[in-house]
Design a protein around this motif. Structure first.
Motif, PDB file in Angstrom:
ATOM      1  N   LEU A   1       0.858  -1.177   0.000  1.00  0.00           N
ATOM      2  CA  LEU A   1       0.000   0.000   0.000  1.00  0.00           C
ATOM      3  C   LEU A   1       0.897   1.229   0.000  1.00  0.00           C
ATOM      4  N   GLY A   2       0.356   2.336  -0.501  1.00  0.00           N
ATOM      5  CA  GLY A   2       1.102   3.593  -0.490  1.00  0.00           C
ATOM      6  C   GLY A   2       2.395   3.533  -1.286  1.00  0.00           C
ATOM      7  N   PRO A   3       3.474   4.076  -0.717  1.00  0.00           N
ATOM      8  CA  PRO A   3       3.654   4.382   0.702  1.00  0.00           C
ATOM      9  C   PRO A   3       3.157   5.755   1.142  1.00  0.00           C
ATOM     10  N   ASP A   4       2.687   6.584   0.214  1.00  0.00           N
ATOM     11  CA  ASP A   4       2.322   7.955   0.569  1.00  0.00           C
ATOM     12  C   ASP A   4       0.869   8.037   1.030  1.00  0.00           C
ATOM     13  N   ASP A   5       0.585   9.016   1.867  1.00  0.00           N
ATOM     14  CA  ASP A   5      -0.772   9.313   2.339  1.00  0.00           C
ATOM     15  C   ASP A   5      -1.384   8.204   3.189  1.00  0.00           C
ATOM     16  N   LEU A   6      -0.598   7.252   3.657  1.00  0.00           N
ATOM     17  CA  LEU A   6      -1.162   6.152   4.437  1.00  0.00           C
ATOM     18  C   LEU A   6      -1.564   6.568   5.845  1.00  0.00           C
ATOM     19  N   SER A   7      -0.982   7.659   6.355  1.00  0.00           N
ATOM     20  CA  SER A   7      -1.282   8.067   7.729  1.00  0.00           C
ATOM     21  C   SER A   7      -2.733   8.487   7.900  1.00  0.00           C
ATOM     22  N   GLU A   8      -3.410   8.823   6.812  1.00  0.00           N
ATOM     23  CA  GLU A   8      -4.815   9.217   6.908  1.00  0.00           C
ATOM     24  C   GLU A   8      -5.727   8.031   7.196  1.00  0.00           C
ATOM     25  N   CYS A   9      -5.222   6.823   6.957  1.00  0.00           N
ATOM     26  CA  CYS A   9      -6.079   5.657   7.143  1.00  0.00           C
ATOM     27  C   CYS A   9      -5.297   4.469   7.693  1.00  0.00           C
ATOM     28  N   PHE A  10      -4.676   3.694   6.821  1.00  0.00           N
ATOM     29  CA  PHE A  10      -4.156   2.386   7.202  1.00  0.00           C
ATOM     30  C   PHE A  10      -2.978   2.434   8.173  1.00  0.00           C
ATOM     31  N   TRP A  11      -2.091   3.394   8.018  1.00  0.00           N
ATOM     32  CA  TRP A  11      -0.857   3.408   8.798  1.00  0.00           C
ATOM     33  C   TRP A  11      -1.170   3.640  10.273  1.00  0.00           C
ATOM     34  N   ARG A  12      -0.829   2.636  11.101  1.00  0.00           N
ATOM     35  CA  ARG A  12      -1.056   2.691  12.551  1.00  0.00           C
ATOM     36  C   ARG A  12      -2.501   3.084  12.855  1.00  0.00           C
ATOM     37  N   PHE A  13      -3.405   2.378  12.190  1.00  0.00           N
ATOM     38  CA  PHE A  13      -4.816   2.764  12.189  1.00  0.00           C
ATOM     39  C   PHE A  13      -5.391   2.910  13.587  1.00  0.00           C
ATOM     40  N   ASP A  14      -5.179   1.921  14.449  1.00  0.00           N
ATOM     41  CA  ASP A  14      -5.775   2.017  15.787  1.00  0.00           C
ATOM     42  C   ASP A  14      -4.765   2.456  16.842  1.00  0.00           C
ATOM     43  N   GLY A  15      -3.636   2.998  16.380  1.00  0.00           N
ATOM     44  CA  GLY A  15      -2.651   3.562  17.295  1.00  0.00           C
ATOM     45  C   GLY A  15      -1.587   2.605  17.768  1.00  0.00           C
ATOM     46  N   SER A  16      -1.744   1.323  17.495  1.00  0.00           N
ATOM     47  CA  SER A  16      -0.752   0.345  17.945  1.00  0.00           C
ATOM     48  C   SER A  16       0.255   0.076  16.836  1.00  0.00           C
ATOM     49  N   TYR A  17       1.501  -0.162  17.221  1.00  0.00           N
ATOM     50  CA  TYR A  17       2.533  -0.514  16.255  1.00  0.00           C
ATOM     51  C   TYR A  17       3.764  -1.008  17.001  1.00  0.00           C
ATOM     52  N   LYS A  18       4.645  -1.661  16.263  1.00  0.00           N
ATOM     53  CA  LYS A  18       5.885  -2.188  16.819  1.00  0.00           C
ATOM     54  C   LYS A  18       7.056  -1.543  16.102  1.00  0.00           C
TER      55      LYS A  18
END
Length: 417
Positions: free
Chosen positions: A233-250
């Motif tokens: 996906l993306g890699p651009d503009d992903l922060s508006e939706c998919f990127w770290r969608f529910d706030g969790s990440y590693k």
């Protein structure tokens, strides 16, 4: 308007689903957050001050839903993800079917790009059933909407392209492969950098224009194949939706929709979907079925399937299962094409035999051999045996399991530097 204790909706559908009797069901996958809200212009007061809490579902607590009677087709909305350890996240719906594009609100608002509720079932299709040309007779025209027609109004590409369908009939083609047409960064792109999966790129027109294009193409005997991107996906503009969608990440990875280790890495960044998660496979499968069922697409072309079935770390069995699932669930008369480019016969073997189940796969070897023979200035530089091999090549002893071509977007891009 919202009760103090929200109740999960018992109506089906992901994203914003229209209830025939009125109202909208909102449903989203957000497994690790503390609360999900929906905010929109249908609340009172509107947006943040009137946001409505969704309820965790009992059958699967990773999903949240709510039925909102006041919401309707045409309304705007966003999901608000709430966590105790960080500020609220305003997110586009992963299943949203249309977005407004950038809105300059001059107030630093997180609403600058909003989802629009649409009803994909409203379009009136021709009653006469379209009979797709025989697969062994397909002559495919690869169409990039952004450059196919230019009338100075970049928001009407699908509708404007209808005016040139008769020209394509005269050209002798009987199928169009639409290069990726969902939301991407900037106004111009080949489309292989999707920021959303379901929403049509704003500059190509609104949802109804896609159905109208397919309908008009079918009237002229032209099949429509949609090009889709599931290897990244993306890699651009992903922060508006998919990127770290529910706030969790590693570490530095992208959260629930992406692998959280080196398997995420692609040529475009760490944005390979996590095919090991059933919810991720589900949204990709749902997207494929949208093109085939709701848009009446006659087929799909999956971009770079080799990067769905393996990473630098090795094979991805869950990616293989995703492709099998899509090919198993499509109707028998739908045509699926893999851009795998590895001469792997298992790509076009039947699912029940362990194959990926594609109808055909791109064969770039044909292009390389034939072009070399055509452009050469000297006969001794041409290999007739190589030309013969290119013409007689088979996958699984079937000449029609390969798509041969004299040019594609990859070659054009390479030639242009």
């Amino acid at each position: 308007m919202a009760s103090s204790t929200p109740e999960a909706s018992n109506l089906p559908g992901m994203g914003a689903s229209v209830n025939p009797d009125g109202g909208i069901t909102f449903r989203v996958w957000a497994p690790t957050c503390d609360q999900v809200y929906v905010a929109g212009n249908f609340t009172n007061p509107q947006w943040n001050e009137g946001k409505i809490a969704l309820a965790r579902e009992e059958k699967n607590s990773e999903y949240w839903s709510i039925f909102v009677k006041e919401a309707k087709v045409g309304d705007h909305y966003k999901f608000v993800i709430s966590r105790k350890d960080q500020p609220d996240l305003w997110k586009l719906d992963p299943y949203c079917r249309q977005v407004t594009g950038r809105i300059n609100l001059n107030d630093n608002s997180p609403r600058e790009n909003e989802c629009v509720i649409i009803n994909p079932k409203l379009f009136q299709w021709d009653k006469k059933k379209f009979d797709m040309p025989l697969w062994n007779e397909l002559i495919i025209y690869e169409m990039h909407l952004g450059t196919f027609i230019d009338n100075g109004d970049i928001a009407r590409r699908f509708l404007d392209a209808i005016s040139k369908l008769d020209y394509l009939v005269e050209l002798g083609i009987n199928a169009i492969e639409i290069m990726p047409c969902t939301e991407f960064e900037t106004n111009t792109s080949m489309g292989y950098n999707p920021s959303l999966l379901f929403a049509i790129e704003n500059h190509y027109g609104e949802e109804g224009s896609v159905q109208q294009f397919v309908n008009e193409a079918n009237r002229r005997g032209i099949a429509v194949i949609f090009d889709v991107v599931y290897n990244h996906l993306g890699p651009d503009d992903l922060s508006e939706c998919f990127w770290r969608f529910d706030g969790s990440y590693k570490d530095n990875y992208g959260g629930i929709y992406f692998y959280q280790d080196e398997r995420a890495q692609t040529a475009f960044g760490a944005t390979r979907p996590d095919y090991g998660r059933p919810e991720v496979r589900q949204i990709l499968r749902d997207n494929a079925m949208m093109w085939l069922h709701e848009y009446h697409g006659d087929g799909l072309r999956l971009d770079s399937t080799v990067n769905i079935r393996r990473s630098e770390q090795g094979d991805l069995p869950d990616g293989w299962q995703l492709m099998q699932w899509i090919n198993k669930d499509k109707q028998p008369n739908r045509f699926t094409i893999a851009e795998d480019l590895q001469d792997n016969e298992w790509i076009t073997k039947k699912v029940e035999d362990g194959g990926a189940g594609f109808s055909a796969q791109w064969d770039c070897g044909f292009y390389n051999i034939i072009r070399s023979a055509v452009v050469s200035n000297e006969d001794q530089s041409r290999s007739m045996s190589s030309i013969s091999d290119a013409l007689n090549k088979r996958y699984n002893n079937d000449a029609f399991q390969r798509i041969i071509y004299s040019e594609s977007h990859d070659e054009v891009t390479e030639q242009m530097g």
